[in-house]
Design a protein around this motif. Sequence first.
Motif, PDB file in Angstrom:
ATOM      1  N   ASN A 138       0.963  -1.085  -0.031  1.00  0.00           N
ATOM      2  CA  ASN A 138      -0.004  -0.055   0.052  1.00  0.00           C
ATOM      3  C   ASN A 138       0.972   1.088  -0.003  1.00  0.00           C
ATOM      4  N   TRP A 139       0.792   1.874  -0.869  1.00  0.00           N
ATOM      5  CA  TRP A 139       1.672   3.327  -1.143  1.00  0.00           C
ATOM      6  C   TRP A 139       1.058   4.334  -0.750  1.00  0.00           C
ATOM      7  N   ALA A 140       1.597   5.474  -0.309  1.00  0.00           N
ATOM      8  CA  ALA A 140       1.027   6.882   0.145  1.00  0.00           C
ATOM      9  C   ALA A 140       1.705   7.913  -0.949  1.00  0.00           C
ATOM     10  N   ARG A 141       1.011   8.778  -1.077  1.00  0.00           N
ATOM     11  CA  ARG A 141       1.653   9.755  -2.047  1.00  0.00           C
ATOM     12  C   ARG A 141       2.947  10.312  -1.761  1.00  0.00           C
ATOM     13  N   SER A 142       3.380  10.238  -0.276  1.00  0.00           N
ATOM     14  CA  SER A 142       4.456  10.644   0.154  1.00  0.00           C
ATOM     15  C   SER A 142       5.817   9.895  -0.143  1.00  0.00           C
ATOM     16  N   GLY A 143       5.501   8.404  -0.487  1.00  0.00           N
ATOM     17  CA  GLY A 143       6.405   7.459  -0.570  1.00  0.00           C
ATOM     18  C   GLY A 143       6.724   6.581   0.529  1.00  0.00           C
ATOM     19  N   ASP A 226      12.602   6.915   6.754  1.00  0.00           N
ATOM     20  CA  ASP A 226      13.975   7.011   6.116  1.00  0.00           C
ATOM     21  C   ASP A 226      14.575   5.725   6.623  1.00  0.00           C
ATOM     22  N   SER A 227      14.449   4.927   7.704  1.00  0.00           N
ATOM     23  CA  SER A 227      14.835   3.761   8.315  1.00  0.00           C
ATOM     24  C   SER A 227      14.195   2.503   7.827  1.00  0.00           C
ATOM     25  N   THR A 251       3.626  13.129   8.174  1.00  0.00           N
ATOM     26  CA  THR A 251       4.604  12.675   6.997  1.00  0.00           C
ATOM     27  C   THR A 251       3.826  11.655   5.727  1.00  0.00           C
ATOM     28  N   TYR A 252       3.360  10.699   6.681  1.00  0.00           N
ATOM     29  CA  TYR A 252       2.454   9.861   5.611  1.00  0.00           C
ATOM     30  C   TYR A 252       1.724  10.130   4.606  1.00  0.00           C
ATOM     31  N   HIS A 253       0.787  11.267   5.046  1.00  0.00           N
ATOM     32  CA  HIS A 253      -0.257  12.037   4.244  1.00  0.00           C
ATOM     33  C   HIS A 253       0.308  13.209   3.492  1.00  0.00           C
ATOM     34  N   THR A 254       1.003  14.060   3.898  1.00  0.00           N
ATOM     35  CA  THR A 254       1.563  15.321   3.461  1.00  0.00           C
ATOM     36  C   THR A 254       2.963  15.372   3.219  1.00  0.00           C
ATOM     37  N   GLY A 255       3.959  14.472   3.428  1.00  0.00           N
ATOM     38  CA  GLY A 255       5.325  14.825   3.517  1.00  0.00           C
ATOM     39  C   GLY A 255       5.752  14.006   2.015  1.00  0.00           C
ATOM     40  N   ILE A 257       9.052  11.441   1.362  1.00  0.00           N
ATOM     41  CA  ILE A 257      10.093  10.644   1.744  1.00  0.00           C
ATOM     42  C   ILE A 257      11.272  10.780   0.872  1.00  0.00           C
ATOM     43  N   ARG A 258      12.348  11.487   1.459  1.00  0.00           N
ATOM     44  CA  ARG A 258      13.489  11.750   0.517  1.00  0.00           C
ATOM     45  C   ARG A 258      14.713  10.898   0.858  1.00  0.00           C
ATOM     46  N   LYS A 259      14.735  10.114   1.614  1.00  0.00           N
ATOM     47  CA  LYS A 259      15.928   9.191   2.114  1.00  0.00           C
ATOM     48  C   LYS A 259      15.444   7.829   2.102  1.00  0.00           C
TER      49      LYS A 259
END
Length: 370
Positions: A138-143, A226-227, A251-255, A257-259
């Motif tokens: 299941n993917w979120a838009r945040s990654g 990130d981890s 973060t899940y909904h609006t952030g 994931i950059r790392k």
Amino acid sequence: MPPAIVHTLLHRAPTVAQVANRALLSVSGTDANTFLNGVLSTRVKGPHYTAFLHSQGRVLYDAFIYNDPAPTTAAPSYIVEYSPPPPDSTDTPPLLAYLKRHVLRSKVKVRDVSEQYDIWASWGAEVDSAWETKRAWNWARSGAVEPVWNLEIEDAQWPWGVEAGVIRDRRAVGMGRRLLVRKGDMPNESSTHDLGTPEDYLLHRVLHGVPEGNIDIPPAQAFPMDSNIDIMGGVDFRKGCYVGQELTVRTYHTGVIRKRIHPVFLHTGSPSSGPQTFTSALPAGLDVKPVVETSPDGERKGPRPRGTGKLLSTTTQGVGLALLRLEHVSAARAGALNLQVTNPLTNEVLSVSPWIPSWWPEPENEDTSN
């Protein structure tokens, strides 16, 4: 599976090995489920992988929850396995003290049982993998990504198993099982499996791209996504309130994931030369610097990359884990830049080549440009 260049490092024979640097707490009592649900990033339904977060959403400890193999009461009773902080750590509260602060009036007893049990890992035999099922995500838009378990076909309706003192290690395909064994005893699997070492287990999880403990997930510094704790099934984004929930869910909904932590191999020259071997593992925390490829006339081929990565656990076989910006990983795999780390023992500059574990979900959101 790792790329062909490091594929030969995989130990395919059935193996059982003790896991080093682990501590254990017993949490029991009529309010144990409610208590743990208030401090864990997952729901307590049975044995599983999880994390303790602090109020700002950073990871204090990643952990396993076992059904207690020797409960002393009819009330719910669990064993919590985690990696204790270094003795000189001042940023992270000892987990026992942290939990006791949250007990308040709950009918819960928390005590250290590290001297009662050892932790072992078992992999490579049918008993260690027969229960594996195809992963769905299941993917979120945040990654952020969550494994979706098909409970209709999962044995006993719980993907991590229900046996006391045993966990099916579903953090990654091929990890095997985790065993709680009485201190000083050998696991039953020692009669059917090769006897490995803690270093063999480290190599096993690195090759499967699995971070673990305070070297790979620095306490009070690392974020769960990130981890890869989300990918490994250690975050429930839909459960009720728990410590650290607000920032994690936001973060899940609006952030974005950059790392992510990636498995890597270290080498000099071309990647085709394979990983370089070492007499001792490199120190954790070394900077992984992106270096843009240049044209023959010395012009940089692209913009100067932002930020650096961090080298985490490494092995003497030249493979390890590293926290890397996703844009750096994409560029490195496309040949647009090199990732480099300097060995402080020799001052040798090493190339760092990341790979994507075959069990990982296929990327659906690669927009990390902002």
